[in-house]
Design an enzyme around this catalytic site. Structure first.
Site, PDB file in Angstrom:
ATOM      1  N   PRO A 216       0.817  -1.221   0.000  1.00  0.00           N
ATOM      2  CA  PRO A 216       0.000   0.000   0.000  1.00  0.00           C
ATOM      3  C   PRO A 216       0.851   1.272   0.000  1.00  0.00           C
ATOM      4  CG  PRO A 216      -0.222  -1.209   2.086  1.00  0.00           C
ATOM      5  CD  PRO A 216       0.588  -2.065   1.173  1.00  0.00           C
TER       6      PRO A 216
ATOM      7  N   GLU B 126       2.671  -8.080   8.518  1.00  0.00           N
ATOM      8  CA  GLU B 126       2.495  -6.628   8.656  1.00  0.00           C
ATOM      9  C   GLU B 126       3.270  -5.830   7.610  1.00  0.00           C
ATOM     10  OE1 GLU B 126       0.351  -4.864  10.753  1.00  0.00           O
ATOM     11  OE2 GLU B 126      -0.414  -6.907  10.775  1.00  0.00           O
TER      12      GLU B 126
ATOM     13  N   ARG C 139      -3.521  -7.590 -20.420  1.00  0.00           N
ATOM     14  CA  ARG C 139      -4.371  -7.045 -21.473  1.00  0.00           C
ATOM     15  C   ARG C 139      -3.588  -6.197 -22.466  1.00  0.00           C
ATOM     16  NH1 ARG C 139      -7.717  -3.637 -20.322  1.00  0.00           N
ATOM     17  NH2 ARG C 139      -9.501  -4.222 -21.549  1.00  0.00           N
TER      18      ARG C 139
ATOM     19  N   ASP D  70     -10.769   0.836 -24.219  1.00  0.00           N
ATOM     20  CA  ASP D  70     -11.498   0.694 -22.969  1.00  0.00           C
ATOM     21  C   ASP D  70     -11.427   1.953 -22.120  1.00  0.00           C
ATOM     22  OD1 ASP D  70     -12.568  -1.826 -23.170  1.00  0.00           O
ATOM     23  OD2 ASP D  70     -10.710  -2.785 -22.538  1.00  0.00           O
TER      24      ASP D  70
END
Ligand code: ADE
Length: 251
Positions: free
Chosen positions: A89, A116, A153, A168
């Site tokens: 993150p 963690e 993709r 897209d």
């Protein structure tokens, strides 16, 4: 393209790799995915891959040695130095442009952490850190799957139509407009006439315009950042007029 996924849970990748477009890409030889179990590279006989954080605190931290050894194995297996991306993150935010860039890295290693977090020294042997959004997953596996899927993709030939990844949502920085299939009418809702009349120029224009309308309604931030063509600016002016939206804060 060859992708290695370093993980403590290789089994969770099975169903994704054995379905739909990724399966077809593998069968066509366009994509090769190898999962590597970090635990196989533990340096003690108990298979220890995590340990308590120095300085105390909750949770466990992924040790550097097994990841280092797993990456050394990947270098031997691939015969070259791969591009290594950690799933965290704290990484740069994943988006279409990142997927497009990663599709050119071959071999690519995605490291899915658990516990963690990573021992900070693992960062010194990685090239990139990627976050799939501002939330914390219980592990990096789902992030690695999202990155692998979206990146695939952009590999030539993976999507049936070579241009479809580029038409897209987000490919030109805008959301895609509405799509319809049969029936022509459902619960009183009609497919727009222009899509049924076969005038390709009119259809292309309508799609460009509805893409702008949808982006204006839902993601003004994207519209502010997008580089619009002269035609798109004209279409956007029409949308603003039709929807009685004040475009002052757009530019
Ligand atoms: N690992 C845990 N949370 C994550 C996130 N949001 N993105 C990437 N990897 C993660």
């Amino acid at each position: 393209m060859k992708v290695y996924i370093l993980t403590l849970f290789p089994e969770v990748f099975g169903p994704i790799l054995q379905s739909s477009i990724l399966k077809r890409a593998k069968e066509a030889g366009l994509l090769q995915v190898k999962t590597v179990n970090i635990r196989d590279f533990a340096i003690d006989k108990h298979g220890t891959v995590d340990d308590y954080p120095y300085g105390g605190g909750p949770g466990m931290v992924l040790k550097p040695e097994p990841v280092y050894e797993a990456l050394a194995w990947v270098r031997r297996d691939s015969g070259t130095k791969p591009y290594v991306a950690l799933m965290t993150p704290q990484g740069r935010k994943f988006a279409t442009q990142v997927a497009r860039d990663l599709a050119k890295r071959d071999p690519l290693v995605l490291v899915a952490g658990h516990y963690e977090g990573f021992d900070e020294r693992i960062r010194s042997f990685s090239d990139d850190e990627i976050s799939i959004g501002d939330f914390v997953l219980t592990g990096g596996e789902i992030a690695a799957m999202a990155v692998l899927d979206a990146t695939s993709r952009f590999l030539p030939g993976v999507l049936g139509d070579a241009t479809s990844a580029e038409s897209d949502s987000f490919s030109d920085g805008l959301l895609e407009g509405p799509q319809y299939t049969r029936p022509q009418e459902f619960l009183g809702m009609e497919v727009p006439l222009v899509l049924r009349q076969g005038d390709m120029a009119a259809i292309v224009r309508w799609r460009r315009k509805e893409s702008l309308r949808r982006t204006l309604e839902r993601r003004k931030d994207l519209l502010r950042d997008a580089v619009l063509t002269y035609e798109q600016r004209r279409l956007l002016a029409e949308v603003l007029e039709e929807d009685r939206v004040d475009g002052k804060d757009l530019w």
